[in-house]
Write an enzyme that holds these catalytic residues in place. Structure first.
Site, short mmCIF file in Angstrom:
data_model
loop_
_atom_site.label_atom_id
_atom_site.label_comp_id
_atom_site.label_asym_id
_atom_site.label_seq_id
_atom_site.Cartn_x
_atom_site.Cartn_y
_atom_site.Cartn_z
CB CYS A 30 -4.01 48.48 54.72
SG CYS A 30 -4.52 49.47 53.32
CB CYS A 40 -4.55 46.98 46.30
SG CYS A 40 -3.04 47.11 47.19
CB CYS A 62 -11.80 57.70 47.07
SG CYS A 62 -10.37 58.58 46.41
CD GLU A 100 -14.17 47.96 53.80
OE1 GLU A 100 -13.30 47.15 53.45
OE2 GLU A 100 -15.37 47.83 53.54
CB CYS A 133 -8.63 55.34 40.11
SG CYS A 133 -7.60 56.65 40.78
CB CYS A 162 -10.09 52.22 42.52
SG CYS A 162 -10.18 52.30 44.32
N1 SAH Z 1 -5.80 56.81 47.15
C1 SAH Z 1 -4.46 56.45 47.33
C2 SAH Z 1 -4.26 55.34 48.33
C3 SAH Z 1 -5.30 54.24 48.34
S1 SAH Z 1 -5.31 53.22 46.91
C4 SAH Z 1 -3.82 56.08 46.00
O1 SAH Z 1 -4.55 55.92 45.03
O2 SAH Z 1 -2.61 55.97 45.95
C5 SAH Z 1 -3.89 52.19 47.21
C6 SAH Z 1 -3.34 51.50 46.00
O3 SAH Z 1 -4.25 50.53 45.50
C7 SAH Z 1 -3.06 52.45 44.84
O4 SAH Z 1 -1.75 52.27 44.36
C8 SAH Z 1 -4.05 52.03 43.78
O5 SAH Z 1 -3.54 52.25 42.50
C9 SAH Z 1 -4.23 50.56 44.08
N2 SAH Z 1 -5.47 49.99 43.59
C10 SAH Z 1 -6.67 50.59 43.53
N3 SAH Z 1 -7.60 49.72 43.02
C11 SAH Z 1 -6.95 48.56 42.77
C12 SAH Z 1 -7.37 47.28 42.28
N4 SAH Z 1 -8.63 47.04 41.98
N5 SAH Z 1 -6.44 46.32 42.18
C13 SAH Z 1 -5.16 46.53 42.54
N6 SAH Z 1 -4.71 47.71 43.04
C14 SAH Z 1 -5.60 48.72 43.15
FE1 SF4 Z 2 -9.15 56.92 45.37
FE2 SF4 Z 2 -9.02 54.36 44.62
FE3 SF4 Z 2 -7.93 56.24 43.08
FE4 SF4 Z 2 -6.78 55.67 45.43
S1 SF4 Z 2 -6.99 54.30 43.67
S2 SF4 Z 2 -7.21 57.71 44.59
S3 SF4 Z 2 -8.62 55.17 46.66
S4 SF4 Z 2 -10.13 56.03 43.56
#
Ligand code: SAH
Ligand code: SF4
Length: 404
Positions: free
Chosen positions: A160, A394, A167, A131, A171, A174
């Protein structure tokens, strides 16, 4: 297929890349395992590698430069369109199984705010898509007007970009994490998303203001060589500035330490997904914190040289009742101050996703949190969610079509 032109290259960690003498010149080599098989993409090879390949074809090395010009500057999609090459050579390359092989947008979803989310297919018969998101600004849509649909009706934009399919970091908030890691993207597949979107919107490189954020699917620092290989292609071949690029990491310390050694002319800006004010909460929402604590991440970030006026960004996702309380704001302010880093905080209200058990913070809470940080002297910004209605915001990226 002739693989002789690469005699001095040594294999790197991942089978899909090889390393030239310069650590950042990483380009995909082994396409044999590509679904669909025998077609080898030129997109992903830099000028030097293309020159070697041409030499191996008993052609002048500068033919490599012509191919690079065509695929990275003119954005041709077919070898037959590289009109600077003699037609016999074009035919020979095609017969040998080469193709331009730039990833293609296979589906596009358009948000009421003008944001577009794309499913990008890396190879014609590869079922996995990644994506990529286009966020135009200044097209009137922020003022509540319908975006015009005119692809040039914007003054600056952000793309983006994804670095992996899925991944592995897990987290808890996410949506991408739900996929698990399906595979790493090659340098060409990462850079190809960008060129595909630039081409779609007829962006003038060097004329239009386009920022790149490596904040799509995946953890760039767990696919480090291909990520930096893509940056190399985008800077040296496509002509984009690394100062208009930001890479976000969840805090992969060895990756940050390598990043600190990259030359300034190839180094994007750095963002750290902090997301919690202390190790206890961070360990709950980001299990990776149990491997590398906040202090270890901050120490690694200190080794990254900053340009004049450059700041590190701490991203902070506000989860209702978990990270958005008044005491969290105070603790976060103390933490950021203690790092002594030139830093700013980007606040992101959590974007919901199916099967994730958190709640969105109330808008008033987000504002109060922001005010509290500012009151403590921390530079803080609220990042407006873009394209929530098409699951482009995000953390919402998850190879889905059903959410359109
Ligand atoms: N994996 C990398 C980059 C992709 S995620 C990272 O984690 O930094 C990009 C951003 O989206 C990160 O700052 C993450 O904390 C945020 N993010 C992930 N899931 C989210 C959600 N459901 N709502 C808002 N931000 C989110
Ligand atoms: Fe992976 Fe989502 Fe965590 Fe970024 S925020 S490291 S994309 S699991």
């Amino acid at each position: 297929m002739n693989r002789e032109p690469f005699p001095r290259l040594r294999w790197n960690l991942t089978p899909r890349t090889f390393m030239t003498e310069s650590p950042s010149q990483l380009v995909p080599l082994d396409a044999r395992e590509r679904p669909g098989g025998c077609k080898e993409p030129l997109f992903g090879y830099d000028t030097a590698a293309l020159a070697k390949m041409m030499a191996g074809q008993r052609e002048p090395e500068w033919r490599g430069k012509q191919i690079a010009e065509a695929i990275y500057r003119q954005w041709v999609k077919e070898i037959s369109e590289i009109t600077t090459l003699p037609s016999l050579l074009r035919e020979k390359l095609a017969t040998e199984g080469w193709r331009v092989g730039r990833p293609r947008i296979s589906q596009a979803f358009r948000s009421i705010d003008g944001t577009e989310r794309y499913l990008v297919q890396c190879a014609p018969d590869d079922p996995l898509t990644v994506e990529t998101v286009w966020m135009p600004e200044g097209d009137g849509s922020e003022a509540g007007e319908e975006a015009s649909g005119n692809s040039k009706d914007w003054r600056r934009a952000t793309i983006c970009v994804s670095s992996q399919v899925g991944c592995a970091v897990n987290c808890q908030f996410c949506l991408t994490a739900k996929l698990g890691l399906q595979r790493n993207l090659t340098a060409g597949e990462i850079a190809g998303q960008v060129v595909e979107v630039l081409d779609r919107h007829e962006v003038g490189v060097g004329r239009d203001r386009v920022n790149l954020v490596f904040m799509g699917m995946g953890e760039p620092f767990l696919n480090y060589d291909n990520f930096m290989g893509a940056v190399g292609l985008l800077v040296r071949e496509v002509g984009l500035s690394p100062q208009r690029m930001t890479v976000s990491t969840s805090g992969i310390v060895p990756g940050i330490e390598r990043f600190a050694l990259e030359p300034e002319d190839l180094r994007p800006r750095l963002a750290i997904s902090l997301n919690a004010p202390n190790d206890r909460i961070r360990g709950e929402v980001m299990p990776i914190n149990r491997k590398w604590s906040i202090a270890q991440v901050v120490d690694a970030v200190r080794s990254v040289p900053l340009r004049p006026r450059e700041r590190v960004t701490f991203e902070y996702v506000l989860l209702a009742g978990v990270t958005d309380r008044a005491e969290d704001a105070r603790e976060l302010a103390r933490l950021v101050r203690r790092t002594g880093l030139a830093a700013k905080v980007n606040l992101i209200a959590w974007n919901p996703g199916p099967g994730i058990d958190y709640a969105m913070p109330a808008p008033a809470t987000v504002e109060a949190f922001h005010r509290a940080l500012m009151g403590e002297g921390i530079a803080a910004f609220i990042r407006q969610p873009r394209g929530r209605d098409i699951f482009a915001a995000c953390g919402q990226l998850k190879r889905t079509v059903e959410t359109s």
